[in-house]
Design an enzyme around this catalytic site. Structure first.
Site, PDB file in Angstrom:
ATOM      1  N   ASP A 178     -56.221 -38.951  18.099  1.00  0.00           N
ATOM      2  CA  ASP A 178     -57.509 -39.154  18.889  1.00  0.00           C
ATOM      3  C   ASP A 178     -57.515 -39.355  20.308  1.00  0.00           C
ATOM      4  O   ASP A 178     -58.706 -39.995  20.984  1.00  0.00           O
ATOM      5  CB  ASP A 178     -58.082 -40.748  18.214  1.00  0.00           C
ATOM      6  N   HIS A 197     -48.787 -34.857  16.031  1.00  0.00           N
ATOM      7  CA  HIS A 197     -49.823 -34.314  15.202  1.00  0.00           C
ATOM      8  C   HIS A 197     -50.617 -33.546  15.917  1.00  0.00           C
ATOM      9  O   HIS A 197     -51.925 -33.346  15.520  1.00  0.00           O
ATOM     10  CB  HIS A 197     -50.359 -35.259  14.245  1.00  0.00           C
ATOM     11  N   THR A 216     -47.878 -47.826  11.691  1.00  0.00           N
ATOM     12  CA  THR A 216     -47.671 -46.681  10.883  1.00  0.00           C
ATOM     13  C   THR A 216     -47.086 -46.987   9.554  1.00  0.00           C
ATOM     14  O   THR A 216     -46.209 -47.937   9.260  1.00  0.00           O
ATOM     15  CB  THR A 216     -46.866 -45.631  11.636  1.00  0.00           C
ATOM     16  N   ASN A 222     -47.289 -54.630  12.525  1.00  0.00           N
ATOM     17  CA  ASN A 222     -48.165 -54.345  11.279  1.00  0.00           C
ATOM     18  C   ASN A 222     -48.570 -55.546  10.780  1.00  0.00           C
ATOM     19  O   ASN A 222     -47.554 -56.390  10.414  1.00  0.00           O
ATOM     20  CB  ASN A 222     -47.206 -53.283  10.575  1.00  0.00           C
TER      21      ASN A 222
HETATM   22  N1  APR Z   1     -52.848 -53.106  13.714  1.00  0.00           N
HETATM   23  C1  APR Z   1     -51.515 -52.428  13.445  1.00  0.00           C
HETATM   24  N2  APR Z   1     -51.224 -51.695  12.419  1.00  0.00           N
HETATM   25  C2  APR Z   1     -52.214 -51.523  11.417  1.00  0.00           C
HETATM   26  C3  APR Z   1     -53.641 -52.191  11.655  1.00  0.00           C
HETATM   27  C4  APR Z   1     -53.599 -52.902  12.901  1.00  0.00           C
HETATM   28  N3  APR Z   1     -54.972 -53.399  13.298  1.00  0.00           N
HETATM   29  N4  APR Z   1     -54.376 -51.951  10.495  1.00  0.00           N
HETATM   30  C5  APR Z   1     -53.585 -51.163   9.796  1.00  0.00           C
HETATM   31  N5  APR Z   1     -52.287 -51.102   9.981  1.00  0.00           N
HETATM   32  C6  APR Z   1     -51.326 -50.439   9.453  1.00  0.00           C
HETATM   33  C7  APR Z   1     -51.414 -50.454   7.948  1.00  0.00           C
HETATM   34  O1  APR Z   1     -50.743 -51.285   7.305  1.00  0.00           O
HETATM   35  C8  APR Z   1     -50.315 -49.108   7.688  1.00  0.00           C
HETATM   36  O2  APR Z   1     -48.968 -49.403   7.524  1.00  0.00           O
HETATM   37  O3  APR Z   1     -51.127 -49.103   9.813  1.00  0.00           O
HETATM   38  C9  APR Z   1     -50.778 -48.008   8.993  1.00  0.00           C
HETATM   39  C10 APR Z   1     -51.605 -47.119   8.937  1.00  0.00           C
HETATM   40  O4  APR Z   1     -50.785 -46.118   7.955  1.00  0.00           O
HETATM   41  P1  APR Z   1     -51.187 -44.658   7.815  1.00  0.00           P
HETATM   42  O5  APR Z   1     -52.638 -44.870   7.303  1.00  0.00           O
HETATM   43  O6  APR Z   1     -50.401 -44.089   6.523  1.00  0.00           O
HETATM   44  O7  APR Z   1     -51.230 -43.896   9.053  1.00  0.00           O
HETATM   45  P2  APR Z   1     -50.064 -43.035   9.686  1.00  0.00           P
HETATM   46  O8  APR Z   1     -48.658 -43.677   9.418  1.00  0.00           O
HETATM   47  O9  APR Z   1     -50.234 -42.946  11.226  1.00  0.00           O
HETATM   48  O10 APR Z   1     -50.002 -41.631   9.056  1.00  0.00           O
HETATM   49  C11 APR Z   1     -49.399 -40.697   9.245  1.00  0.00           C
HETATM   50  O11 APR Z   1     -50.547 -39.068   7.745  1.00  0.00           O
HETATM   51  O12 APR Z   1     -52.498 -38.356   6.850  1.00  0.00           O
HETATM   52  C12 APR Z   1     -51.456 -38.116   8.180  1.00  0.00           C
HETATM   53  O13 APR Z   1     -51.794 -36.827   9.905  1.00  0.00           O
HETATM   54  C13 APR Z   1     -52.176 -38.288   9.418  1.00  0.00           C
HETATM   55  O14 APR Z   1     -51.022 -38.800  11.470  1.00  0.00           O
HETATM   56  C14 APR Z   1     -51.013 -39.111  10.144  1.00  0.00           C
HETATM   57  C15 APR Z   1     -49.968 -39.395   9.264  1.00  0.00           C
END
Ligand code: APR
Length: 259
Positions: free
Chosen positions: A115, A130, A200, A225
Site C-alpha cells: 500500500d 510483496h 501479521t 497484534n
Molecule cells: N493492529 C495490529 N494488528 C492488527 C490490527 C491492528 N489494528 N487489526 C488486525 N490485526 C492483525 C490480525 O489479528 C492478523 O493477525 O493483523 C493480522 C493480519 O493478518 P493477514 O490479514 O493474514 O495479513 P498478513 O499477515 O499481512 O498477510 C500476509 O497474505 O494474502 C496475502 O499478500 C497478502 O501480504 C499478504 C500476506
C-alpha cells in the site's frame, strides 16, 4: 510464554533500546487503521470472499493482456482492496516506526503490504517483499517504474528499457519474490537480535520465516497484534492492541530511555 500487559510494554521498550540490530516485520494489520481491510481474521477480505486462487502468476503469464485489462478495471474483492488503497493515509503506527528509525533503533522494516504507506510515512530503510501497488516491474530486467510513467494504450505494456513484459510490482500468488528484495530481507533477518512483528498473521512464506530465524538465534520477538497469532508462543512480548495505539507508546518509551 509471551509477557503481556503494561509491564510488557516497558520491558519491550528496554529490549528495543538495548538491541544491537532491531528490525520490524509488518503486515496488513498495520494498515487497518488507515481503512484497508486485512486478509484474514475478523473483517478479512479472504475471510469474507474466500482465499484467491494460488496460481495468480501462472494465469498472468498465460494471458498478460487479459490480466492487465482485469487489473486496470478490478472487480469483486480486488476492487474493494484497490478502492481502500487509493484513499488510505499513513497512520500513527507507520509514523511510530519511522520515529524508531530516526532514533537509530530500527535498522529496517520488512513489509508484506503493497500500500506504499510506510514509504509515504517517511520510512527510508524499507523492504517491500510483496512489492508496491504504485509501481510497475519488468519481468525481464526487474526495473521498476512509477505507474504514470507507463503507457497502457496497448496491453500488455512493454518495458521502456528492455521491451520485456511489464507486470504490477505486487507479487502474485505463485510468483517468485524478486531476488533483489528477497536477498536483502534474508540478510536483515540474519543480522537482527530483536524484531517487532506488527499486524501479521505470519501465515505466508517466505516472510513468515524471518521471525523464526531471529528466534532460532536467540533474538527477541515483540508481537503487536490485538489477537494472538501463529507466532505468539515464540514471542518474548505480546503487546495486545491496535498497532496505531501500541507502536506510538512503545516509541515514546524507547525515546525516553535513549534520553
Ligand atoms: N493492529 C495490529 N494488528 C492488527 C490490527 C491492528 N489494528 N487489526 C488486525 N490485526 C492483525 C490480525 O489479528 C492478523 O493477525 O493483523 C493480522 C493480519 O493478518 P493477514 O490479514 O493474514 O495479513 P498478513 O499477515 O499481512 O498477510 C500476509 O497474505 O494474502 C496475502 O499478500 C497478502 O501480504 C499478504 C500476506
Amino acid at each position: 510464554m509471551a509477557d503481556e500487559g503494561l509491564d510488557a510494554l516497558e520491558a519491550a521498550a528496554d529490549c528495543l533500546a538495548r538491541a544491537r540490530y532491531a528490525i520490524a516485520l509488518t503486515g496488513a494489520g498495520l494498515s487497518v487503521e488507515s481503512g484497508i481491510p486485512p486478509f484474514r481474521g475478523p473483517g478479512g477480505l479472504w475471510t469474507k470472499h474466500g482465499e484467491p486462487p494460488m496460481n495468480g502468476f501462472e494465469r498472468f503469464l498465460a494471458d498478460p493482456a487479459k490480466a492487465w485489462a482485469d487489473r486496470l478495471n478490478p472487480q469483486g474483492p480486488m476492487r474493494e482492496l484497490w478502492v481502500a488503497l487509493s484513499s488510505a493515509e499513513p497512520n500513527p503506527g507507520h509514523r511510530a516506526l519511522v520515529r524508531l528509525e530516526e532514533l537509530g533503533v530500527l535498522q529496517s522494516v520488512i513489509t508484506q503490504n503493497v500500500d506504499d504507506l510506510h514509504r509515504r510515512a517517511g520510512a527510508s530503510r524499507l523492504l517491500e517483499i510483496h512489492g508496491n501497488a504504485t509501481l510497475i516491474r519488468c519481468l525481464g530486467c526487474i526495473a521498476r517504474f512509477p505507474r504514470d510513467a507507463i503507457d497502457f494504450a496497448v496491453l500488455p505494456p512493454r518495458c521502456p528499457q528492455c521491451d520485456g513484459l511489464l507486470k504490477s510490482d505486487t507479487v502474485s500468488f505463485g510468483e517468485p519474490i524478486p531476488p533483489d528484495v528477497l536477498e536483502r530481507c534474508f540478510e536483515e533477518a540474519a543480522r537482527a537480535d530483536c524484531m517487532i512483528v506488527a499486524g501479521t498473521s505470519a501465515t505466508v512464506y517466505p516472510a513468515a520465516q524471518f521471525p523464526f530465524s531471529v528466534a532460532e538465534r536467540g533474538g527477541e520477538l515483540i508481537e503487536v497484534n490485538p489477537y494472538p497469532s501463529d507466532l505468539t508462543s515464540l514471542c518474548r512480548f505480546a503487546l495486545r492492541g491496535p498497532a496505531g495505539e501500541v507502536l506510538p507508546r512503545l516509541a515514546e518509551l524507547v525515546a525516553a530511555r535513549l534520553g
